[in-house]
Design a protein around this motif. Sequence first.
Motif, PDB file in Angstrom:
ATOM      1  N   SER A 131      -3.159  -1.692   4.928  1.00  8.10           N
ATOM      2  CA  SER A 131      -2.901  -1.875   6.506  1.00  8.10           C
ATOM      3  C   SER A 131      -1.864  -0.476   6.453  1.00  8.10           C
ATOM      4  N   TRP A 132      -1.567   0.149   7.791  1.00  4.38           N
ATOM      5  CA  TRP A 132      -0.819   1.091   8.079  1.00  4.38           C
ATOM      6  C   TRP A 132       0.788   0.339   7.872  1.00  4.38           C
ATOM      7  N   GLU A 133       0.972  -0.381   8.094  1.00  8.82           N
ATOM      8  CA  GLU A 133       2.383  -1.036   8.072  1.00  8.82           C
ATOM      9  C   GLU A 133       2.854  -1.017   6.571  1.00  8.82           C
ATOM     10  N   GLU A 134       1.830  -1.611   5.789  1.00  7.63           N
ATOM     11  CA  GLU A 134       2.191  -1.668   4.187  1.00  7.63           C
ATOM     12  C   GLU A 134       2.279  -0.246   3.588  1.00  7.63           C
ATOM     13  N   LEU A 135       1.277   0.621   4.069  1.00  9.13           N
ATOM     14  CA  LEU A 135       1.275   2.081   3.458  1.00  9.13           C
ATOM     15  C   LEU A 135       2.512   2.891   3.932  1.00  9.13           C
ATOM     16  N   TYR A 136       3.160   2.353   5.174  1.00  7.89           N
ATOM     17  CA  TYR A 136       4.116   3.229   5.797  1.00  7.89           C
ATOM     18  C   TYR A 136       5.265   3.073   4.816  1.00  7.89           C
ATOM     19  N   ILE A 137       5.457   1.698   4.237  1.00  5.72           N
ATOM     20  CA  ILE A 137       6.676   1.503   3.421  1.00  5.72           C
ATOM     21  C   ILE A 137       6.387   1.801   1.863  1.00  5.72           C
ATOM     22  N   TYR A 138       5.176   2.085   1.716  1.00  6.81           N
ATOM     23  CA  TYR A 138       4.811   2.499   0.406  1.00  6.81           C
ATOM     24  C   TYR A 138       5.383   3.999  -0.350  1.00  6.81           C
ATOM     25  N   GLU A 139       6.033   3.941  -1.306  1.00  9.42           N
ATOM     26  CA  GLU A 139       6.782   5.187  -1.811  1.00  9.42           C
ATOM     27  C   GLU A 139       7.837   5.597  -0.832  1.00  9.42           C
ATOM     28  N   ASN A 140       8.626   4.651  -0.034  1.00 14.51           N
ATOM     29  CA  ASN A 140       9.318   4.921   0.815  1.00 14.51           C
ATOM     30  C   ASN A 140      10.712   3.940   0.492  1.00 14.51           C
ATOM     31  N   LYS A 141      11.704   4.242  -0.495  1.00 14.83           N
ATOM     32  CA  LYS A 141      12.573   3.274  -0.942  1.00 14.83           C
ATOM     33  C   LYS A 141      13.579   3.121   0.385  1.00 14.83           C
TER      34      LYS A 141
END
Length: 343
Positions: free
Chosen positions: A84-94
């Motif tokens: 999902s966009w939401e989980e990919l937004y926080i992906y590689e974003n500490k």
Amino acid sequence: MKLKIGILTSFDNTYKKYIGACRDLNVDYEVVDILAPDWAQNVKKSDCRGFLARPPSDFQERKAFFDERLYCINKVLNYPIYPSWEELYIYENKRMVAHWLEIHGFPHPKTHIFVRKQDALKHLKQCAYPVVFKASTGSAAKLVNIVKNYSQARKIIGKIFGLLHPVMASGYNGYSFRGIPIPLPGANQRHYAIVQEFYKIKWEWRVIKIGDSFFGRKKLLRGNFASGSHRVGWERPPDEVLFLVNEICEKGNFLSMGVDVFETHDARFLVNELQSITGIRSGVKMLADDKPGRLRLIDDKFVFEEGEFNQHDGYLARARHFLDILGSSCADLDNPLDGAQEK
Ligand SMILES: Nc1ncnc2c1ncn2[C@@H]1O[C@H](COP(=O)(O)OP(=O)(O)O)[C@@H](O)[C@H]1O
Ligand SMILES: [Mg+2]
């Protein structure tokens, strides 16, 4: 109309794992180049029901424009994407991971994120050392640095925020070879600092949940770092960790999520990372009694099921999960753009 899935390109060849998965699942697919200048046209002219994505994990700038394009595909054009966009937004974003864990109250390393130089210096003058500096995007501990004292910290802050003005920020990455710094400006972080308390950890658990399958193993330390150590402990994670991961995935409605959890010497479990797509090379994600398999949560118990569930390094499980979701939510949807035009 026959269901067709779009596979978005990635900088490396990883997206091809989705191709292998779609072939094995016997599903129609089209590769759509999200990296091309005419990417939006490519998306609009495709007749795909949704898109499988594999965002970059190397440079923050690359990840940022990938986020923007996924936003356009999912939120503006209304196509389903996976993950999902939401989980990919926080992906590689500490930074976002720390905000998300803090807001939802999940146990995690105490993290300070500074966007003003004076705030960073004020904290670093009075905090206990060592502290851990890390860049928002990065893997294998390459951009994670253990800082021992204020004088070291102040130098790093000068590089990150600029000595007299932000336009003077040369940036920092901490790469060195035998103690000699290597200038690799393309990997530099600027204008923010992530400073964590240092924890004495025994190891790090990695649990991956894709659909209703859980896979788990231990990442063992090499020196100070578990990430990038390539030392694996094939053990079933404790139930406490598995339930924590389940709770996190429920809270975020995460479809495909890798959760890294520190086990500290004082017996605490702290969530260190959330990575929707983990960079695992080996096809095996979980062994129990030397047998490959997965765990599933059945009647409040994690039950081991022997078998091969990680074809194409987990990309098959992701593609299958996406098909399940599309099958149930898009059955009557001829053209996802219809929704966008109505808005
Ligand atoms: N706050 C911390 N305290 C102690 N060790 C840490 C801390 N943060 C990171 N580490 C060590 O550094 C490694 C890499 O950090 P991590 O945040 O996972 O970055 P990466 O994205 O590079 O994996 C971890 O596996 C762990 O061994
Ligand atoms: Mg890590």
